[in-house]
Structures are given as C-alpha cells and as structure tokens.
Design a protein around this motif. Structure first.
Motif, PDB file in Angstrom:
ATOM      1  N   THR A   1       0.852  -1.179   0.000  1.00 29.32           N
ATOM      2  CA  THR A   1       0.000   0.000   0.000  1.00 29.32           C
ATOM      3  C   THR A   1       0.896   1.239   0.000  1.00 29.32           C
ATOM      4  O   THR A   1       1.821   1.327   0.808  1.00 29.32           O
ATOM      5  CB  THR A   1      -0.895  -0.001   1.250  1.00 29.32           C
ATOM      6  OG1 THR A   1      -1.788  -1.110   1.134  1.00 29.32           O
ATOM      7  CG2 THR A   1      -1.699   1.287   1.367  1.00 29.32           C
ATOM      8  N   ILE A   2       0.624   2.157  -0.912  1.00 30.56           N
ATOM      9  CA  ILE A   2       1.432   3.382  -0.973  1.00 30.56           C
ATOM     10  C   ILE A   2       0.576   4.561  -0.529  1.00 30.56           C
ATOM     11  O   ILE A   2      -0.407   4.921  -1.195  1.00 30.56           O
ATOM     12  CB  ILE A   2       1.987   3.628  -2.395  1.00 30.56           C
ATOM     13  CG1 ILE A   2       2.790   2.407  -2.873  1.00 30.56           C
ATOM     14  CG2 ILE A   2       2.848   4.891  -2.414  1.00 30.56           C
ATOM     15  CD1 ILE A   2       3.456   2.579  -4.232  1.00 30.56           C
ATOM     16  N   LEU A   3       0.942   5.142   0.617  1.00 28.62           N
ATOM     17  CA  LEU A   3       0.237   6.342   1.106  1.00 28.62           C
ATOM     18  C   LEU A   3       0.915   7.553   0.468  1.00 28.62           C
ATOM     19  O   LEU A   3       2.142   7.656   0.476  1.00 28.62           O
ATOM     20  CB  LEU A   3       0.309   6.408   2.630  1.00 28.62           C
ATOM     21  CG  LEU A   3      -0.142   5.131   3.355  1.00 28.62           C
ATOM     22  CD1 LEU A   3      -0.039   5.315   4.868  1.00 28.62           C
ATOM     23  CD2 LEU A   3      -1.572   4.757   2.953  1.00 28.62           C
ATOM     24  N   GLY A   4       0.111   8.461  -0.047  1.00 29.46           N
ATOM     25  CA  GLY A   4       0.673   9.509  -0.899  1.00 29.46           C
ATOM     26  C   GLY A   4       0.765   8.922  -2.307  1.00 29.46           C
ATOM     27  O   GLY A   4       1.676   9.219  -3.076  1.00 29.46           O
ATOM     28  N   GLY A   5      -0.182   8.048  -2.612  1.00 29.13           N
ATOM     29  CA  GLY A   5      -0.165   7.286  -3.865  1.00 29.13           C
ATOM     30  C   GLY A   5      -0.353   8.146  -5.108  1.00 29.13           C
ATOM     31  O   GLY A   5      -0.083   7.702  -6.219  1.00 29.13           O
TER      32      GLY A   5
ATOM     33  N   VAL B   1       3.603  -1.176   3.871  1.00 33.19           N
ATOM     34  CA  VAL B   1       2.992   0.138   3.684  1.00 33.19           C
ATOM     35  C   VAL B   1       4.124   1.130   3.432  1.00 33.19           C
ATOM     36  O   VAL B   1       5.036   1.242   4.255  1.00 33.19           O
ATOM     37  CB  VAL B   1       2.209   0.569   4.944  1.00 33.19           C
ATOM     38  CG1 VAL B   1       1.637   1.972   4.765  1.00 33.19           C
ATOM     39  CG2 VAL B   1       1.100  -0.435   5.265  1.00 33.19           C
ATOM     40  N   PHE B   2       4.100   1.777   2.293  1.00 33.86           N
ATOM     41  CA  PHE B   2       5.046   2.877   2.047  1.00 33.86           C
ATOM     42  C   PHE B   2       4.324   4.158   2.393  1.00 33.86           C
ATOM     43  O   PHE B   2       3.228   4.420   1.883  1.00 33.86           O
ATOM     44  CB  PHE B   2       5.412   2.975   0.558  1.00 33.86           C
ATOM     45  CG  PHE B   2       6.370   1.939   0.072  1.00 33.86           C
ATOM     46  CD1 PHE B   2       6.711   0.836   0.837  1.00 33.86           C
ATOM     47  CD2 PHE B   2       6.950   2.075  -1.180  1.00 33.86           C
ATOM     48  CE1 PHE B   2       7.594  -0.118   0.362  1.00 33.86           C
ATOM     49  CE2 PHE B   2       7.830   1.125  -1.663  1.00 33.86           C
ATOM     50  CZ  PHE B   2       8.149   0.027  -0.895  1.00 33.86           C
ATOM     51  N   SER B   3       4.955   4.969   3.209  1.00 37.35           N
ATOM     52  CA  SER B   3       4.344   6.258   3.502  1.00 37.35           C
ATOM     53  C   SER B   3       5.189   7.360   2.884  1.00 37.35           C
ATOM     54  O   SER B   3       6.341   7.555   3.251  1.00 37.35           O
ATOM     55  CB  SER B   3       4.230   6.446   5.019  1.00 37.35           C
ATOM     56  OG  SER B   3       3.697   7.716   5.278  1.00 37.35           O
TER      57      SER B   3
ATOM     58  N   VAL C   1       6.193  -0.960   7.811  1.00 35.84           N
ATOM     59  CA  VAL C   1       5.991   0.382   7.277  1.00 35.84           C
ATOM     60  C   VAL C   1       7.338   0.960   6.867  1.00 35.84           C
ATOM     61  O   VAL C   1       8.291   0.962   7.648  1.00 35.84           O
ATOM     62  CB  VAL C   1       5.331   1.306   8.326  1.00 35.84           C
ATOM     63  CG1 VAL C   1       5.183   2.720   7.778  1.00 35.84           C
ATOM     64  CG2 VAL C   1       3.973   0.738   8.729  1.00 35.84           C
ATOM     65  N   ILE C   2       7.411   1.400   5.626  1.00 38.66           N
ATOM     66  CA  ILE C   2       8.637   2.020   5.125  1.00 38.66           C
ATOM     67  C   ILE C   2       8.337   3.496   4.951  1.00 38.66           C
ATOM     68  O   ILE C   2       7.476   3.876   4.155  1.00 38.66           O
ATOM     69  CB  ILE C   2       9.067   1.353   3.799  1.00 38.66           C
ATOM     70  CG1 ILE C   2       9.291  -0.157   4.042  1.00 38.66           C
ATOM     71  CG2 ILE C   2      10.330   2.011   3.257  1.00 38.66           C
ATOM     72  CD1 ILE C   2       9.640  -0.945   2.805  1.00 38.66           C
ATOM     73  N   ASN C   3       9.010   4.296   5.748  1.00 35.99           N
ATOM     74  CA  ASN C   3       8.673   5.714   5.742  1.00 35.99           C
ATOM     75  C   ASN C   3       9.626   6.542   4.899  1.00 35.99           C
ATOM     76  O   ASN C   3      10.815   6.627   5.174  1.00 35.99           O
ATOM     77  CB  ASN C   3       8.683   6.269   7.173  1.00 35.99           C
ATOM     78  CG  ASN C   3       8.370   7.752   7.167  1.00 35.99           C
ATOM     79  OD1 ASN C   3       7.329   8.161   6.656  1.00 35.99           O
ATOM     80  ND2 ASN C   3       9.274   8.576   7.673  1.00 35.99           N
ATOM     81  N   PHE C   4       9.068   7.187   3.861  1.00 33.08           N
ATOM     82  CA  PHE C   4       9.823   8.161   3.059  1.00 33.08           C
ATOM     83  C   PHE C   4       9.450   9.573   3.462  1.00 33.08           C
ATOM     84  O   PHE C   4      10.028  10.523   2.977  1.00 33.08           O
ATOM     85  CB  PHE C   4       9.453   8.132   1.581  1.00 33.08           C
ATOM     86  CG  PHE C   4       9.483   6.839   0.866  1.00 33.08           C
ATOM     87  CD1 PHE C   4      10.349   5.841   1.229  1.00 33.08           C
ATOM     88  CD2 PHE C   4       8.660   6.645  -0.238  1.00 33.08           C
ATOM     89  CE1 PHE C   4      10.388   4.664   0.511  1.00 33.08           C
ATOM     90  CE2 PHE C   4       8.695   5.470  -0.947  1.00 33.08           C
ATOM     91  CZ  PHE C   4       9.548   4.478  -0.579  1.00 33.08           C
ATOM     92  N   THR C   5       8.384   9.709   4.210  1.00 27.65           N
ATOM     93  CA  THR C   5       7.861  11.046   4.481  1.00 27.65           C
ATOM     94  C   THR C   5       8.874  11.877   5.255  1.00 27.65           C
ATOM     95  O   THR C   5       9.367  11.450   6.295  1.00 27.65           O
ATOM     96  CB  THR C   5       6.541  10.933   5.274  1.00 27.65           C
ATOM     97  OG1 THR C   5       5.603  10.191   4.505  1.00 27.65           O
ATOM     98  CG2 THR C   5       5.962  12.300   5.596  1.00 27.65           C
TER      99      THR C   5
END
Ligand code: G6P
Ligand code: MN
Length: 445
Positions: free
Chosen positions: A4-8, A78-80, A139-143
């Motif tokens: 799932t990509i948040l900020g998709g 989940v990528f954020s 969760v992998i956070n890029f934010t």
C-alpha cells in the motif's frame, strides 16, 4: 504480496512502481494499492503506472482509493510518502523562514521544524491505524523530515517502521566510484541522523580506502560532495558529510542564495507539478513521457542554489537517477524473502550511539533480514558531530512533544533550540508566521 502506498498520487510513485517491475522473483509484490486524499492526483499517477505496466508481463495489479482504512487492511508493506500541506505548504515553510533570515529547507532548520510540526500528528494517526488494521505490516517511511517522522511512528509501531533516504546511498556510491571500488562490495562507515550524517570510512576487503581519497585533492574535488564542500574543508573534517550538511557548514551563503532566488525550491516544484497534474487531465496526454520530462527537470535542479554558492556546476549524469526506490525495493526483498543485506536506514538507536537513548531514531548501516533492520555497531562520532546530532535530536524531541501536547510554548522551544535559529525572538516570530499560514498548525495553542 500487497503493497500500500500512502501519498499514492505523489510524483515519485512511478519510480517505486518502476522498481517493482524489475522484480521477477518469487514472493514479489503482486498488488499495489494507491491511497491519496486527492482523486485527480491518483488518476494522474495511475495513468503513468498503466503505461509503465503495458510493456511488462505480469505487472503488479494497481488499484486506487481515498479510503485510508480500506487501503491499509491486509497490507504486507505500507510505504508512507505523504506531503502534509502539499508543495504550497513547502513554499510557505521556506518563505516564512527566509523572511526572518533563517533557512526554510523542508528538512533542515526552521523549515524542517514547521514541516515536522504539521506532519507528525498525521503520521501518528496513520501509525495507530496500521497497528490496528495491519499489525503485521512493515511500514517504510519516506515522508520527510524522515528521521523525525519515523521516530514519531515508532512510538506506535516499534521496529516495524523503518525510515529510508537516498542521500547516504548516493554518497556511498559516489565515494566508491571515485575510489574505483564496487559500491556493492564496499562497507560504508556512516552514521548520524537523517540528512545529518558523515562517512568516516569506506572498507573494501578489510582495508579503509577513505584516507586515500582524503589525501588526493584531485580525486576529492571530482565528485558532488567534494565540489559542494570544497577539498580543503573535507580534508579539515577528515570525513565526508551528507550533502545536507552544506546547510550547516555554509549556512550564511545558503540562506543568502535562497533569499535571492525568484522562486524557492517549493514554489518551483509547486508550479512544475501543477503543470504536470493539469496535463494529465487531457485524455490524449502521453503520461509517461510527460512524467519523465518533469522528473528529469526536477533532478537537474536539485540543490541548485547550494551548488551555485559553491561553484559546483551541473550535477553528474550518474547522480540524476535518484535511487530511493532501489533502497525501498532492496529493503522489502530482504524482509519478505529473508535475503540478508546491508542498507543505511533510519531505525531506533538501541545503543548504537551511546550519547543517545535507545528509542532515538538514527541513520546507520543495518543488517536486514526477515526479522527487520538491525543497526550495526559503529565507532563514536567526533565531538562536533556528536554535538550537532544531540542538539538536533533535542529539537526533534521538542517537536514530538509539541505535536503531542499542542503546546505553542513547546513549539517555540523547538525552533529556539535549533542550531540554525539564532535568537529566541526569531523562534517566536517563526511560530507566529507559520501558524498564520498553515491550517495544519491550528492545533498549537
Ligand atoms: C533527496 C532527499 C529526499 C528529498 C529529495 C528532495 O532525495 O534525500 O529526502 O525528498 O531529495 O528533492 P526535491 O526535488 O523535492 O527538492
Ligand atoms: Mn532524504
């Protein structure tokens, strides 16, 4: 495997999807769910992904939704990669700070604090939902600010959230390249906080090759960090800093350069991206071509003002390909398939740097396998670097406290304690300026 990509609907999503398309192995991601608050952005990005997938057999299936809980349910990863307040918010972060004569960069100094203050509450909400709806997900956070946001999420997800950044990877790759070493074979001795770290050594077959680089002025001046910081300063430091330390070591020049530009980075990107998303509304638009053109222009102008003050010239062609999507894919593969690897990541300290407590998120080489990311013990930082790391971690802790309590006084404290904010009065004005322009800071009382 569901990602799932948040900020998709974000501009960099096609990079991630492109990386997924290169993965043909068993256990790869087969389903991608894009989540965004904005339908039209989702639509635009889905068009690009569609064109990417058209030439690849068995491409991961893509769906899109604006329902966060639905997006999270059943996710393995989940990528954020969200941007609270959008690029307009980033432009405000820059302008308010520059008006007070301090840096407004999205991750460093006053701008990073403002961005952190409005992002942390949203990231915490996401973390709580993940803990409830997808408790086994990673969760992998890029934010950004990535270290701070990862720490905020780790209070709810523990070591199941891992922060990533492409800067240290790019730095290690460049150093290995100038030394004639294979980046994959090199052990990079790097540590710090996100966008605040130093390479102190680079070992190939047990030998530290960094002294050879530091002793050779021609070699040292031949790559991005050498051009940015100057050969003399790198030799004086005896280490190679992350490019973001340019904002510290040459702060005055950076602030002045940013004050003089017609458009700040945020304002430039806001306009550039508005054009791209507008173009995607035309049914006949060539989505992938438009995206690629926009991306190339973005990469070419990255940190342009810093490079200009240093007389560094254009970026190397090899540096234009980014790489954060490669870190993300490598991390997912290592976890999902227990393919043991070493990556520089943002994780809880757990005793790695003795001056910080166990829960402080730091950026450090980690061994990654199916059990997650384990920081590898590193030598202590020199005093000046330890000082900066502790000062900035102290500021991050005030940001987290302000986000939790909603205390304006604590927010002022966060700005005032930052090494790049030179007066308590400036900190007070920054809080006023930022709360005036950002609806996302209305919680500060
Ligand atoms: C680097 C940093 C990222 C950041 C990006 C900003 O890759 O490591 O954290 O998001 O640069 O680039 P931009 O094009 O948005 O200025
Ligand atoms: Mn980064």
């Amino acid at each position: 495997m569901k990602l799932t990509i948040l900020g998709g609907g974000g501009f960099r999503v096609p990079l991630v999807y492109g990386a997924l398309l290169t993965d043909r192995a068993e256990g790869r991601v087969t389903e991608v769910v894009l989540h965004d608050l904005d339908d039209s952005r989702l639509y635009a990005v889905a068009r690009v992904l569609n064109e990417q997938a058209a030439v690849v057999p068995d491409a991961p299936r893509v769906t899109a939704t604006t329902d966060l809980d639905e997006a999270l349910r059943g996710a393995d990863f989940v990528f954020s990669a969200i941007r609270v307040g959008g690029l307009e918010g980033r432009a405000h972060d820059e302008r308010v700070a520059l008006a007070e004569g301090v840096l407004g960069q999205e991750t460093v100094g006053a701008g990073g604090i403002a961005y952190g203050l409005r992002t942390v509450p949203v990231a915490v909400d996401i973390a709580r939902r993940v803990a409830r709806l997808a408790p086994d997900a990673w969760v992998i956070n890029f934010t950004n600010p990535a270290g701070l946001v990862t720490e905020a999420m780790s209070r709810h997800l523990g070591d199941r959230v891992i922060g990533i950044c492409d800067s240290p990877v790019g730095l290690g790759r460049r150093i290995a390249r100038v030394l004639g070493a294979d980046p994959k074979q090199a052990w990079i001795d790097y540590v710090g906080l996100n966008h605040l770290g130093w390479v102190r050594g680079l070992r190939v077959a047990g030998r530290d090759e960094l002294p050879r680089l530091l002793a050779d002025a021609d070699l040292l001046g031949s790559f991005e960090e050498g051009k940015l910081f100057g050969v003399d300063w790198l030799q004086t430091l005896g280490a190679i800093p992350n490019e973001y330390l340019h904002y510290y070591y040459f702060n005055r020049e950076a602030v002045r350069a940013y004050q003089q530009v017609e458009k700040t980075r945020g304002a430039f990107l806001a306009d550039q991206q508005a054009r791209f998303y507008e173009e995607m509304k035309r049914p006949d638009a060539a989505a992938l071509t438009a995206w690629d053109r926009t991306r190339a222009e973005r990469e070419a102008t990255y940190m342009a003002e810093n490079r200009e003050t240093a007389g560094a010239g254009e970026r190397d062609a090899d540096d234009l390909s980014g790489g954060y999507e490669k870190v993300a894919l490598a991390l997912m593969r290592a976890i999902a398939r227990d393919e043991r690897t070493t990556l520089i990541l943002n994780v809880r300290n757990q005793g790695t740097l003795s001056v910080l407590d166990a829960d402080a998120v730091i950026e450090v080489p980690c061994l990654v396998d199916a059990n997650g990311a384990h920081p590898v013990a590193v030598a202590p930082l020199p005093d000046h670097a330890t000082g900066l790391v502790c000062a900035v971690k102290g500021v991050e802790r005030e940001v987290l406290a302000a986000a939790e309590s909603g205390s304006r006084t604590t927010a002022v404290k966060a700005f005032a304690l930052h090494p790049l904010v030179d007066s308590v009065n400036v900190a007070r004005k920054l809080v006023e300026g930022y709360t005036d322009v950002h609806p996302g800071l209305a919680y500060l009382r």
